[in-house]
Write a protein that holds these residues in place. Structure first.
Motif, PDB file in Angstrom:
ATOM      1  N   THR A 135      20.838  95.086  22.449  1.00 30.29           N
ATOM      2  CA  THR A 135      19.490  94.560  22.261  1.00 30.29           C
ATOM      3  C   THR A 135      19.522  93.119  21.785  1.00 30.29           C
ATOM      4  O   THR A 135      18.772  92.264  22.277  1.00 30.29           O
ATOM      5  CB  THR A 135      18.704  95.428  21.256  1.00 30.29           C
ATOM      6  OG1 THR A 135      18.573  96.750  21.767  1.00 30.29           O
ATOM      7  CG2 THR A 135      17.315  94.846  20.999  1.00 30.29           C
ATOM      8  N   GLY A 136      20.402  92.823  20.830  1.00 28.14           N
ATOM      9  CA  GLY A 136      20.529  91.461  20.336  1.00 28.14           C
ATOM     10  C   GLY A 136      20.988  90.503  21.418  1.00 28.14           C
ATOM     11  O   GLY A 136      20.509  89.362  21.501  1.00 28.14           O
ATOM     12  N   MET A 137      21.896  90.956  22.270  1.00 31.42           N
ATOM     13  CA  MET A 137      22.363  90.097  23.359  1.00 31.42           C
ATOM     14  C   MET A 137      21.265  89.872  24.389  1.00 31.42           C
ATOM     15  O   MET A 137      21.138  88.773  24.938  1.00 31.42           O
ATOM     16  CB  MET A 137      23.615  90.699  24.000  1.00 31.42           C
ATOM     17  CG  MET A 137      24.846  90.643  23.108  1.00 31.42           C
ATOM     18  SD  MET A 137      26.388  90.947  24.011  1.00 31.42           S
ATOM     19  CE  MET A 137      26.161  92.642  24.532  1.00 31.42           C
ATOM     20  N   LYS A 138      20.469  90.900  24.654  1.00 30.97           N
ATOM     21  CA  LYS A 138      19.337  90.721  25.571  1.00 30.97           C
ATOM     22  C   LYS A 138      18.379  89.652  25.042  1.00 30.97           C
ATOM     23  O   LYS A 138      17.905  88.787  25.792  1.00 30.97           O
ATOM     24  CB  LYS A 138      18.585  92.047  25.734  1.00 30.97           C
ATOM     25  CG  LYS A 138      19.266  93.070  26.625  1.00 30.97           C
ATOM     26  CD  LYS A 138      18.398  94.320  26.722  1.00 30.97           C
ATOM     27  CE  LYS A 138      18.983  95.333  27.675  1.00 30.97           C
ATOM     28  NZ  LYS A 138      18.120  96.551  27.773  1.00 30.97           N
ATOM     29  N   LYS A 139      18.094  89.716  23.747  1.00 25.21           N
ATOM     30  CA  LYS A 139      17.181  88.746  23.152  1.00 25.21           C
ATOM     31  C   LYS A 139      17.761  87.337  23.217  1.00 25.21           C
ATOM     32  O   LYS A 139      17.054  86.370  23.536  1.00 25.21           O
ATOM     33  CB  LYS A 139      16.889  89.130  21.697  1.00 25.21           C
ATOM     34  CG  LYS A 139      16.022  90.361  21.543  1.00 25.21           C
ATOM     35  CD  LYS A 139      15.787  90.669  20.072  1.00 25.21           C
ATOM     36  CE  LYS A 139      14.896  91.891  19.898  1.00 25.21           C
ATOM     37  NZ  LYS A 139      14.678  92.215  18.459  1.00 25.21           N
ATOM     38  N   GLU A 140      19.059  87.229  22.908  1.00 21.41           N
ATOM     39  CA  GLU A 140      19.669  85.896  22.934  1.00 21.41           C
ATOM     40  C   GLU A 140      19.674  85.331  24.352  1.00 21.41           C
ATOM     41  O   GLU A 140      19.385  84.147  24.561  1.00 21.41           O
ATOM     42  CB  GLU A 140      21.089  85.928  22.376  1.00 21.41           C
ATOM     43  CG  GLU A 140      21.711  84.542  22.326  1.00 21.41           C
ATOM     44  CD  GLU A 140      23.114  84.513  21.755  1.00 21.41           C
ATOM     45  OE1 GLU A 140      23.750  83.440  21.834  1.00 21.41           O
ATOM     46  OE2 GLU A 140      23.582  85.543  21.240  1.00 21.41           O
ATOM     47  N   TRP A 141      20.000  86.167  25.334  1.00 19.50           N
ATOM     48  CA  TRP A 141      19.993  85.712  26.731  1.00 19.50           C
ATOM     49  C   TRP A 141      18.591  85.246  27.126  1.00 19.50           C
ATOM     50  O   TRP A 141      18.418  84.161  27.708  1.00 19.50           O
ATOM     51  CB  TRP A 141      20.453  86.836  27.650  1.00 19.50           C
ATOM     52  CG  TRP A 141      20.476  86.452  29.102  1.00 19.50           C
ATOM     53  CD1 TRP A 141      19.416  86.472  29.982  1.00 19.50           C
ATOM     54  CD2 TRP A 141      21.597  85.974  29.846  1.00 19.50           C
ATOM     55  NE1 TRP A 141      19.805  86.051  31.219  1.00 19.50           N
ATOM     56  CE2 TRP A 141      21.148  85.736  31.181  1.00 19.50           C
ATOM     57  CE3 TRP A 141      22.931  85.743  29.535  1.00 19.50           C
ATOM     58  CZ2 TRP A 141      21.989  85.273  32.170  1.00 19.50           C
ATOM     59  CZ3 TRP A 141      23.777  85.279  30.533  1.00 19.50           C
ATOM     60  CH2 TRP A 141      23.314  85.037  31.833  1.00 19.50           C
ATOM     61  N   ALA A 142      17.580  86.050  26.803  1.00 21.58           N
ATOM     62  CA  ALA A 142      16.199  85.703  27.154  1.00 21.58           C
ATOM     63  C   ALA A 142      15.763  84.422  26.454  1.00 21.58           C
ATOM     64  O   ALA A 142      15.054  83.590  27.044  1.00 21.58           O
ATOM     65  CB  ALA A 142      15.270  86.857  26.787  1.00 21.58           C
ATOM     66  N   THR A 151      23.829  79.610  28.903  1.00 21.85           N
ATOM     67  CA  THR A 151      24.147  81.022  28.651  1.00 21.85           C
ATOM     68  C   THR A 151      25.658  81.263  28.743  1.00 21.85           C
ATOM     69  O   THR A 151      26.109  82.392  28.914  1.00 21.85           O
ATOM     70  CB  THR A 151      23.429  81.915  29.670  1.00 21.85           C
ATOM     71  OG1 THR A 151      23.810  81.515  31.008  1.00 21.85           O
ATOM     72  CG2 THR A 151      21.921  81.809  29.524  1.00 21.85           C
ATOM     73  N   ARG A 152      26.415  80.179  28.601  1.00 26.07           N
ATOM     74  CA  ARG A 152      27.865  80.273  28.791  1.00 26.07           C
ATOM     75  C   ARG A 152      28.510  81.274  27.842  1.00 26.07           C
ATOM     76  O   ARG A 152      29.435  81.997  28.216  1.00 26.07           O
ATOM     77  CB  ARG A 152      28.481  78.887  28.573  1.00 26.07           C
ATOM     78  CG  ARG A 152      29.989  78.831  28.750  1.00 26.07           C
ATOM     79  CD  ARG A 152      30.503  77.429  28.524  1.00 26.07           C
ATOM     80  NE  ARG A 152      31.951  77.359  28.580  1.00 26.07           N
ATOM     81  CZ  ARG A 152      32.662  76.274  28.330  1.00 26.07           C
ATOM     82  NH1 ARG A 152      32.033  75.140  28.012  1.00 26.07           N
ATOM     83  NH2 ARG A 152      33.973  76.284  28.402  1.00 26.07           N
ATOM     84  N   ASN A 153      28.019  81.348  26.587  1.00 29.27           N
ATOM     85  CA  ASN A 153      28.667  82.239  25.624  1.00 29.27           C
ATOM     86  C   ASN A 153      28.434  83.716  25.955  1.00 29.27           C
ATOM     87  O   ASN A 153      29.115  84.590  25.417  1.00 29.27           O
ATOM     88  CB  ASN A 153      28.168  81.947  24.202  1.00 29.27           C
ATOM     89  CG  ASN A 153      26.707  82.319  24.005  1.00 29.27           C
ATOM     90  OD1 ASN A 153      25.888  82.070  24.878  1.00 29.27           O
ATOM     91  ND2 ASN A 153      26.389  82.895  22.860  1.00 29.27           N
ATOM     92  N   LEU A 154      27.492  84.003  26.850  1.00 31.27           N
ATOM     93  CA  LEU A 154      27.211  85.379  27.248  1.00 31.27           C
ATOM     94  C   LEU A 154      27.505  85.617  28.727  1.00 31.27           C
ATOM     95  O   LEU A 154      27.068  86.619  29.298  1.00 31.27           O
ATOM     96  CB  LEU A 154      25.742  85.713  26.960  1.00 31.27           C
ATOM     97  CG  LEU A 154      25.339  85.755  25.479  1.00 31.27           C
ATOM     98  CD1 LEU A 154      23.829  85.834  25.347  1.00 31.27           C
ATOM     99  CD2 LEU A 154      25.992  86.939  24.774  1.00 31.27           C
ATOM    100  N   ALA A 155      28.246  84.703  29.345  1.00 31.42           N
ATOM    101  CA  ALA A 155      28.473  84.769  30.788  1.00 31.42           C
ATOM    102  C   ALA A 155      29.138  86.072  31.217  1.00 31.42           C
ATOM    103  O   ALA A 155      28.879  86.587  32.311  1.00 31.42           O
ATOM    104  CB  ALA A 155      29.324  83.578  31.233  1.00 31.42           C
ATOM    105  N   GLU A 210      36.464  85.089  14.711  1.00 32.90           N
ATOM    106  CA  GLU A 210      35.533  84.035  15.097  1.00 32.90           C
ATOM    107  C   GLU A 210      34.683  84.528  16.248  1.00 32.90           C
ATOM    108  O   GLU A 210      35.179  85.098  17.201  1.00 32.90           O
ATOM    109  CB  GLU A 210      36.281  82.784  15.521  1.00 32.90           C
ATOM    110  CG  GLU A 210      35.345  81.674  15.959  1.00 32.90           C
ATOM    111  CD  GLU A 210      36.097  80.411  16.273  1.00 32.90           C
ATOM    112  OE1 GLU A 210      35.698  79.731  17.220  1.00 32.90           O
ATOM    113  OE2 GLU A 210      37.068  80.115  15.594  1.00 32.90           O
ATOM    114  N   SER A 211      33.390  84.327  16.140  1.00 31.26           N
ATOM    115  CA  SER A 211      32.475  84.824  17.156  1.00 31.26           C
ATOM    116  C   SER A 211      32.662  84.086  18.477  1.00 31.26           C
ATOM    117  O   SER A 211      32.830  82.883  18.508  1.00 31.26           O
ATOM    118  CB  SER A 211      31.033  84.641  16.677  1.00 31.26           C
ATOM    119  OG  SER A 211      30.121  85.031  17.668  1.00 31.26           O
ATOM    120  N   ALA A 212      32.620  84.844  19.575  1.00 34.62           N
ATOM    121  CA  ALA A 212      32.653  84.241  20.901  1.00 34.62           C
ATOM    122  C   ALA A 212      31.375  83.444  21.084  1.00 34.62           C
ATOM    123  O   ALA A 212      30.298  83.987  21.099  1.00 34.62           O
ATOM    124  CB  ALA A 212      32.757  85.326  21.965  1.00 34.62           C
TER     125      ALA A 212
END
Length: 230
Positions: A135-142, A151-155, A210-212
C-alpha cells in the motif's frame, strides 16, 4: 580482549580489505562490514566474537505496515530450508538474519557465511516489500507520477504499481509536496537488539541497512528487547 580475539578481528579486516568491503566500525569484540547488494543496496553485518562462539547479525527490513501474518509466515517457511543463516524478529517485528559458529571456525567459514547473508537479504528484500509494504509503495508511485517525479527507486515494481490495481493513481498532484515514501529498510525507533546468548559475554550486534532509493538507515537500541528466532 584476548590476543586470540584480536587475531580473529584482524582476520575479518583482512578479508574486508581483500574483497574491497567497507568496515563501518570496530570495537573490542565486534566488527561491522558493509556488503553491497542489488535489490537491497547494502547489508550491514555485525560480527561479534564471544568466549566460545562468533555471531553474525544483519538487519534486513523493518516490521511490516500490513499483512503481518503472511509476512511472518513467509519468514517461517524460509527458515525450514537448510542453510547457515536464519531469519529472526525482534520485539517490534523488525527482521534480521543471524548465524553462529564456533569462534575458531569463523575465519574459515567467513566467506561462505557473509555470502549466504548477502544472498538471503538481497533475494528476500523485494518479496518482503510486496507483502508488507504494498500500500505504501502504491501511494509513493502515485505521488511520484502525479507530480512528474522519477519512479526510478520503484522501477522493479512497475508492473505491480502502474496498473489498474493501484487505486491511488490520480489522487496526487503538484499540491501534494510531502512524499509518502516507503522506509522499509529503516530500523524502527527503539528497535530491539539481539539478546546476548546465554553463557557468553559482550554486547550483541544491531546493524542497520540502507533503503533502496533512500538513505534513511539508523541505529537504535532497546534494553528490554530480545531477538526472537522465528
Amino acid at each position: 580482549m584476548s590476543t586470540d580475539t584480536e587475531a580473529i578481528l584482524a582476520g575479518v579486516r583482512t578479508w574486508a580489505e581483500v574483497n574491497d568491503v567497507p568496515v563501518d566500525s570496530i570495537e573490542d569484540e565486534e566488527i561491522v562490514v558493509t556488503l553491497p547488494g542489488e535489490k537491497k543496496l547494502k547489508t550491514n553485518v555485525a560480527i561479534s566474537v564471544f568466549a566460545r562462539t562468533a555471531h553474525l547479525q544483519a538487519f534486513v527490513i523493518r516490521h511490516p505496515d500490513e499483512n503481518s501474518a503472511e509476512f511472518n509466515r513467509w519468514l517461517l517457511q524460509k527458515n525450514l530450508k537448510p542453510g547457515p543463516v536464519a531469519f529472526a524478529i525482534d520485539s517490534l517485528g523488525d527482521v534480521y538474519l543471524r548465524a553462529s559458529v564456533p569462534r575458531e571456525h569463523l575465519l574459515d567459514e567467513l566467506d561462505g557465511l557473509l555470502g549466504a547473508m548477502l544472498a538471503t537479504a538481497d533475494s528476500s528484500f523485494n518479496e518482503l516489500l510486496l507483502i508488507g509494504f504494498l500500500t505504501g509503495m502504491k501511494k509513493e508511485w502515485a505521488w511520484r507520477v502525479g507530480r512528474g517525479e522519477s519512479t526510478r527507486n520503484l522501477a522493479a515494481f512497475e508492473k505491480v504499481l502502474s496498473g489498474d490495481d493501484n487505486e491511488y493513481l490520480g489522487t496526487f498532484g503538484d499540491a501534494d509536496s510531502e512524499s509518502p515514501a516507503v522506509t522499509a529498510d529503516r530500523e524502527s525507533e527503539g528497535a530491539a537488539q539481539a539478546e546476548e546468548p546465554a553463557g557468553e559475554t559482550g554486547a550483541a550486534p544491531g546493524p542497520t541497512g540502507e533503503s533502496a532509493g533512500q538513505s534513511a538507515s539508523k541505529d537504535s537500541t532497546d534494553d528490554q528487547g530480545q531477538c526472537l528466532r522465528l
